[in-house]
Scaffold this active site. Sequence first.
Site, PDB file in Angstrom:
ATOM      1  N   GLY A 115       0.827  -1.190   0.000  1.00  0.00           N
ATOM      2  CA  GLY A 115       0.000   0.000   0.000  1.00  0.00           C
ATOM      3  C   GLY A 115       0.867   1.248   0.000  1.00  0.00           C
ATOM      4  CB  CYS A 116       0.274   4.694  -1.197  1.00  0.00           C
ATOM      5  SG  CYS A 116      -1.333   5.068  -0.485  1.00  0.00           S
ATOM      6  CE1 TYR A 117      -1.503   8.276   3.168  1.00  0.00           C
ATOM      7  CE2 TYR A 117      -3.345   6.743   3.165  1.00  0.00           C
ATOM      8  CZ  TYR A 117      -2.853   8.024   3.005  1.00  0.00           C
ATOM      9  OH  TYR A 117      -3.711   9.045   2.679  1.00  0.00           O
TER      10      TYR A 117
ATOM     11  CB  THR B 252       5.409   2.299   0.507  1.00  0.00           C
ATOM     12  OG1 THR B 252       4.717   1.301  -0.252  1.00  0.00           O
ATOM     13  CG2 THR B 252       6.789   2.509  -0.088  1.00  0.00           C
TER      14      THR B 252
ATOM     15  CG  PHE C 153       6.519   7.803  -0.952  1.00  0.00           C
ATOM     16  CD1 PHE C 153       5.511   6.947  -1.381  1.00  0.00           C
ATOM     17  CD2 PHE C 153       6.632   8.033   0.413  1.00  0.00           C
ATOM     18  CE1 PHE C 153       4.632   6.359  -0.488  1.00  0.00           C
ATOM     19  CE2 PHE C 153       5.753   7.445   1.325  1.00  0.00           C
ATOM     20  CZ  PHE C 153       4.756   6.612   0.873  1.00  0.00           C
TER      21      PHE C 153
END
Length: 309
Positions: free
Chosen positions: A116-118, A120, A287
Amino acid sequence: MSSPVIFIDGDQGTTGLQIHERLRDRTDIRLFTLPAAQRKDATRRAQAINDCDIAILCLPDEAAREAVKAIVNPAVRVIDASSAHRTQPDWTYGFPEMTPEQAERIANARRVTNPGCYPTGAIALLRPLLQAGLIPDDYPISVHAVSGYSGGGRARVEAFEGPEAAGAPAYQAYGLQLAHKHTPEIALHAGLAHRPIFSPAYGAFRQGILLTVPLVLRHLPSGVDGARLHACLARHYAQAAHVSVVPLEASDAQTHLDPQALNGTNDMHLCVHRNEAHGQVLLSAVFDNLGKGASGAAVQNLDLMLAQV
């Protein structure tokens, strides 16, 4: 030898569109997607996924599970960009920089789950420090993150870019029930003994993430300070192509962070901000939620897997 066939299932969403954009001009692969008239045809989708070398699933969780169940060809390999399999032990977690061995695991895996983005950003900051014993695994971790609205998919993009966009808030906290689906993923792969408090938000910008984790030094093992935390992260990512740790002196000099600073890249910058007089440290990660947080990571994992096709 013919080029490997890469099937993107669900290329109409934010992540799928970005992956297609990143891959469409490559000559080392044959990129395949279904025409609009066949996207809801279960038989045609099953045929497509069984005829490819690597399938990239950009689907809602339940649809991703169904797609995997439809695979009968043992040669088919999968990268799942949904959250359906991120805590499943029989899936390889697709964060190549997480451990020294992770890139090789991904390269040889049959089933890879894209992070997942968070998670990461949170895992990138926390896992090396927990593994080194600089943060206890039962520390009461709190994670705060602000993402571009594209992280909410097409509905959120429409809210900010559609006809009613004038009424969209500049900043919107959510996940107030403390039950965000990324929280178990963060806890598991960071190595935490307990669920962290995870507080996400959307800002009025399309993409990019700024994630922070505050630490109180007196609650860490004796002798741990900002410099030791920074040195641990710097060692861990010394050879990483896409994750870099900002030098401590540069972090000390920073007065603000821009969540959009790395948009359009697959890179992530980590910082250790410190106030030794107050005994406090703030870890941060910046990011692109559509880059290292989603599509860029999927392509990075694909390239690792292609080496083993």
